[in-house]
Design a protein around this motif. Structure first.
Motif, PDB file in Angstrom:
ATOM      1  N   GLY A   1      11.644 -28.435  15.043  1.00  0.00           N
ATOM      2  CA  GLY A   1      12.001 -28.007  16.423  1.00  0.00           C
ATOM      3  C   GLY A   1      11.646 -26.971  16.769  1.00  0.00           C
ATOM      4  O   GLY A   1      11.915 -25.897  17.775  1.00  0.00           O
ATOM      5  N   GLU A   2      10.230 -26.330  16.488  1.00  0.00           N
ATOM      6  CA  GLU A   2       9.978 -25.685  16.933  1.00  0.00           C
ATOM      7  C   GLU A   2       8.969 -25.201  18.229  1.00  0.00           C
ATOM      8  O   GLU A   2       8.849 -24.803  19.426  1.00  0.00           O
ATOM      9  CB  GLU A   2       8.429 -24.729  16.363  1.00  0.00           C
ATOM     10  N   PHE A   3       8.247 -26.596  18.622  1.00  0.00           N
ATOM     11  CA  PHE A   3       7.576 -27.509  19.507  1.00  0.00           C
ATOM     12  C   PHE A   3       7.676 -28.698  19.884  1.00  0.00           C
ATOM     13  O   PHE A   3       8.484 -29.214  19.493  1.00  0.00           O
ATOM     14  CB  PHE A   3       6.129 -27.317  18.834  1.00  0.00           C
ATOM     15  N   LYS A   4       7.810 -28.910  21.323  1.00  0.00           N
ATOM     16  CA  LYS A   4       8.108 -30.455  21.739  1.00  0.00           C
ATOM     17  C   LYS A   4       7.118 -31.018  21.513  1.00  0.00           C
ATOM     18  O   LYS A   4       5.566 -30.466  20.607  1.00  0.00           O
ATOM     19  CB  LYS A   4       6.932 -29.907  23.222  1.00  0.00           C
ATOM     20  N   ALA A   5       7.441 -32.393  20.738  1.00  0.00           N
ATOM     21  CA  ALA A   5       6.023 -33.245  20.697  1.00  0.00           C
ATOM     22  C   ALA A   5       4.666 -33.159  22.129  1.00  0.00           C
ATOM     23  O   ALA A   5       4.994 -33.529  23.221  1.00  0.00           O
ATOM     24  CB  ALA A   5       6.569 -34.402  20.675  1.00  0.00           C
ATOM     25  N   VAL A   6       3.571 -32.970  21.800  1.00  0.00           N
ATOM     26  CA  VAL A   6       2.417 -33.209  22.088  1.00  0.00           C
ATOM     27  C   VAL A   6       1.978 -34.671  21.614  1.00  0.00           C
ATOM     28  O   VAL A   6       1.318 -35.106  20.774  1.00  0.00           O
ATOM     29  CB  VAL A   6       1.520 -32.218  21.775  1.00  0.00           C
ATOM     30  N   ALA A   7       1.940 -35.320  23.113  1.00  0.00           N
ATOM     31  CA  ALA A   7       0.592 -36.253  23.242  1.00  0.00           C
ATOM     32  C   ALA A   7      -0.283 -36.622  22.986  1.00  0.00           C
ATOM     33  O   ALA A   7      -0.789 -37.586  22.150  1.00  0.00           O
ATOM     34  CB  ALA A   7       1.124 -37.322  24.490  1.00  0.00           C
ATOM     35  N   ASP A   8      -0.908 -35.790  22.724  1.00  0.00           N
ATOM     36  CA  ASP A   8      -2.350 -35.902  22.977  1.00  0.00           C
ATOM     37  C   ASP A   8      -3.078 -35.061  22.806  1.00  0.00           C
ATOM     38  O   ASP A   8      -3.634 -33.764  23.434  1.00  0.00           O
ATOM     39  CB  ASP A   8      -3.432 -36.146  24.511  1.00  0.00           C
ATOM     40  N   PRO A   9      -2.991 -34.386  21.359  1.00  0.00           N
ATOM     41  CA  PRO A   9      -4.162 -33.612  20.854  1.00  0.00           C
ATOM     42  C   PRO A   9      -4.720 -33.197  21.056  1.00  0.00           C
ATOM     43  O   PRO A   9      -5.399 -31.529  20.824  1.00  0.00           O
ATOM     44  CB  PRO A   9      -3.950 -33.853  19.527  1.00  0.00           C
ATOM     45  N   ARG A  10      -6.659 -33.417  21.026  1.00  0.00           N
ATOM     46  CA  ARG A  10      -7.743 -33.418  22.315  1.00  0.00           C
ATOM     47  C   ARG A  10      -7.161 -32.380  23.744  1.00  0.00           C
ATOM     48  O   ARG A  10      -8.090 -31.725  23.407  1.00  0.00           O
ATOM     49  CB  ARG A  10      -8.470 -34.821  22.005  1.00  0.00           C
ATOM     50  N   LEU A  11      -6.543 -32.723  24.145  1.00  0.00           N
ATOM     51  CA  LEU A  11      -6.545 -32.100  25.840  1.00  0.00           C
ATOM     52  C   LEU A  11      -5.686 -31.349  25.619  1.00  0.00           C
ATOM     53  O   LEU A  11      -6.246 -30.044  25.732  1.00  0.00           O
ATOM     54  CB  LEU A  11      -4.758 -33.235  26.313  1.00  0.00           C
ATOM     55  N   PHE A  12      -4.641 -31.083  24.172  1.00  0.00           N
ATOM     56  CA  PHE A  12      -4.275 -29.357  24.059  1.00  0.00           C
ATOM     57  C   PHE A  12      -5.370 -28.671  23.145  1.00  0.00           C
ATOM     58  O   PHE A  12      -5.478 -27.452  23.936  1.00  0.00           O
ATOM     59  CB  PHE A  12      -3.234 -29.785  22.939  1.00  0.00           C
ATOM     60  N   LEU A  13      -6.376 -28.737  22.602  1.00  0.00           N
ATOM     61  CA  LEU A  13      -7.235 -28.506  22.207  1.00  0.00           C
ATOM     62  C   LEU A  13      -8.832 -27.834  23.118  1.00  0.00           C
ATOM     63  O   LEU A  13      -8.642 -26.724  23.030  1.00  0.00           O
ATOM     64  CB  LEU A  13      -8.211 -29.186  20.868  1.00  0.00           C
ATOM     65  N   ALA A  14      -8.646 -28.630  24.249  1.00  0.00           N
ATOM     66  CA  ALA A  14      -9.432 -28.646  24.628  1.00  0.00           C
ATOM     67  C   ALA A  14      -9.109 -27.610  25.688  1.00  0.00           C
ATOM     68  O   ALA A  14      -9.256 -27.049  26.350  1.00  0.00           O
ATOM     69  CB  ALA A  14      -9.306 -29.645  26.027  1.00  0.00           C
ATOM     70  N   THR A  15      -7.416 -27.850  26.650  1.00  0.00           N
ATOM     71  CA  THR A  15      -7.328 -26.543  27.221  1.00  0.00           C
ATOM     72  C   THR A  15      -7.081 -25.350  26.960  1.00  0.00           C
ATOM     73  O   THR A  15      -7.417 -24.271  26.931  1.00  0.00           O
ATOM     74  CB  THR A  15      -5.724 -27.422  27.846  1.00  0.00           C
ATOM     75  N   ALA A  16      -6.724 -25.650  25.850  1.00  0.00           N
ATOM     76  CA  ALA A  16      -6.478 -24.011  24.431  1.00  0.00           C
ATOM     77  C   ALA A  16      -7.859 -23.559  24.211  1.00  0.00           C
ATOM     78  O   ALA A  16      -8.657 -22.530  24.433  1.00  0.00           O
ATOM     79  CB  ALA A  16      -6.502 -24.231  22.913  1.00  0.00           C
ATOM     80  N   ALA A  17      -8.932 -24.063  24.529  1.00  0.00           N
ATOM     81  CA  ALA A  17     -10.525 -23.879  23.954  1.00  0.00           C
ATOM     82  C   ALA A  17     -10.862 -23.007  25.867  1.00  0.00           C
ATOM     83  O   ALA A  17     -11.328 -22.079  26.115  1.00  0.00           O
ATOM     84  CB  ALA A  17     -11.614 -25.089  24.158  1.00  0.00           C
ATOM     85  N   LEU A  18     -10.660 -23.922  27.048  1.00  0.00           N
ATOM     86  CA  LEU A  18     -10.874 -23.143  28.098  1.00  0.00           C
ATOM     87  C   LEU A  18     -10.418 -22.160  28.009  1.00  0.00           C
ATOM     88  O   LEU A  18     -10.338 -21.071  28.771  1.00  0.00           O
ATOM     89  CB  LEU A  18     -11.093 -24.114  29.316  1.00  0.00           C
ATOM     90  N   LEU A  19      -8.911 -22.017  27.690  1.00  0.00           N
ATOM     91  CA  LEU A  19      -8.305 -20.873  28.309  1.00  0.00           C
ATOM     92  C   LEU A  19      -8.980 -19.660  27.845  1.00  0.00           C
ATOM     93  O   LEU A  19      -8.806 -18.432  28.065  1.00  0.00           O
ATOM     94  CB  LEU A  19      -6.963 -20.655  27.915  1.00  0.00           C
ATOM     95  N   THR A  20      -8.915 -19.564  25.876  1.00  0.00           N
ATOM     96  CA  THR A  20      -9.371 -18.056  25.435  1.00  0.00           C
ATOM     97  C   THR A  20     -10.330 -18.320  25.289  1.00  0.00           C
ATOM     98  O   THR A  20     -11.170 -16.683  25.088  1.00  0.00           O
ATOM     99  CB  THR A  20      -8.883 -19.226  23.826  1.00  0.00           C
ATOM    100  N   SER A  21     -11.564 -19.232  26.186  1.00  0.00           N
ATOM    101  CA  SER A  21     -13.022 -18.459  26.210  1.00  0.00           C
ATOM    102  C   SER A  21     -13.359 -18.458  27.438  1.00  0.00           C
ATOM    103  O   SER A  21     -14.470 -17.924  27.726  1.00  0.00           O
ATOM    104  CB  SER A  21     -13.638 -19.793  25.755  1.00  0.00           C
ATOM    105  N   GLY A  22     -12.337 -18.587  28.586  1.00  0.00           N
ATOM    106  CA  GLY A  22     -13.008 -18.756  29.449  1.00  0.00           C
ATOM    107  C   GLY A  22     -12.940 -16.754  30.163  1.00  0.00           C
ATOM    108  O   GLY A  22     -13.840 -16.805  30.941  1.00  0.00           O
ATOM    109  N   GLY A  23     -12.568 -15.956  30.256  1.00  0.00           N
ATOM    110  CA  GLY A  23     -13.348 -14.542  30.305  1.00  0.00           C
ATOM    111  C   GLY A  23     -14.573 -14.592  29.665  1.00  0.00           C
ATOM    112  O   GLY A  23     -14.970 -13.247  30.075  1.00  0.00           O
ATOM    113  N   PHE A  24     -14.950 -15.019  29.172  1.00  0.00           N
ATOM    114  CA  PHE A  24     -16.158 -15.111  28.894  1.00  0.00           C
ATOM    115  C   PHE A  24     -17.396 -15.783  29.209  1.00  0.00           C
ATOM    116  O   PHE A  24     -18.588 -15.461  29.789  1.00  0.00           O
ATOM    117  CB  PHE A  24     -16.781 -14.707  27.367  1.00  0.00           C
TER     118      PHE A  24
END
Length: 216
Positions: A151-174
């Motif tokens: 009950g901490e998270f909403k269900a994520v339909a596509d973890p690969r999309l989530f991973l790609a978004t996370a990678a873009l956001l965390t590395s974007g400043g560099f």
């Protein structure tokens, strides 16, 4: 020829490691077009002919540098011990680590950006980044599923999309330093900018799936 096809006697392995490290720095500072095999060889303490013997061309040496760097950072993320943590904490720790790899390595952002240009312009063979991505996606997926189940998270339909978004956001400043700095109003590679973007990017990603109210 890549490093996996080169025999690994101790002396040769040491020479290859030194060569790849020097090449990594040169490509990060000058890009693929600006780096010169002569300079790399001299700094590594070997002959230009030996560099060509091992790798055949500057492009193949660059591909080997990208492969070695990808293997290192992906393996670190996959091995990160967060499975015993609560899902929200585990996700935050993994995302912070994604950011910190760029923060702590002065060459990684520039090398990643040059690698993006290279892969966009070339039909490159399968590499360690592609080989290790499924294992990293599975690590993220397991955390996301645990979070949904408790009950901490909403269900994520596509973890690969989530991973790609996370990678873009965390590395974007560099990897997109100029644009991000202008938009944010702070140099994202300064101490202040890195602290700001580290916290914001992780908060933004976690809040996008969180079912738990953020602390007041």
């Amino acid at each position: 020829m890549n490093t996996s096809s080169v025999r690994t006697e101790p002396n040769k392995r040491n020479t290859l490691n030194r060569l790849l490290e020097v090449a990594r720095q040169e490509f990060s500072k000058k890009g693929l077009s600006g780096a010169r095999i002569e300079d790399i060889a001299r700094e590594a303490g070997i002959t230009k002919q030996l560099v060509y013997h091992y790798y055949g061309s500057k492009e193949r040496l660059f591909s080997a540098v990208l492969d070695e760097s990808s293997q290192r950072i992906m393996a670190e993320l996959i091995a990160l011990d967060v499975e015993h943590l609560a899902p929200t904490v585990a996700l935050r720790e993994l995302l912070y680590y994604c950011f910190d790899q760029y923060r702590d390595d002065p060459f990684l952002g520039a090398l990643a950006l040059e690698g993006i240009r290279y892969h966009d312009a070339h039909d490159t063979p399968r590499n360690m980044f592609a080989d290790l991505t499924p294992a990293l996606a599975e690590k993220f997926d397991n955390i996301l599923k645990r979070g949904a189940q408790c009950g901490e998270f909403k269900a994520v339909a596509d973890p690969r999309l989530f991973l790609a978004t996370a990678a873009l956001l965390t590395s974007g400043g560099f990897t997109n330093h100029y644009s991000m700095s202008v938009l944010v109003g702070v140099d994202t590679r300064s101490t202040q900018g890195m602290q700001l973007w580290r916290q914001h990017s992780v908060d933004f990603i976690v809040s996008s799936i969180s079912l738990v109210p953020a602390p007041a």
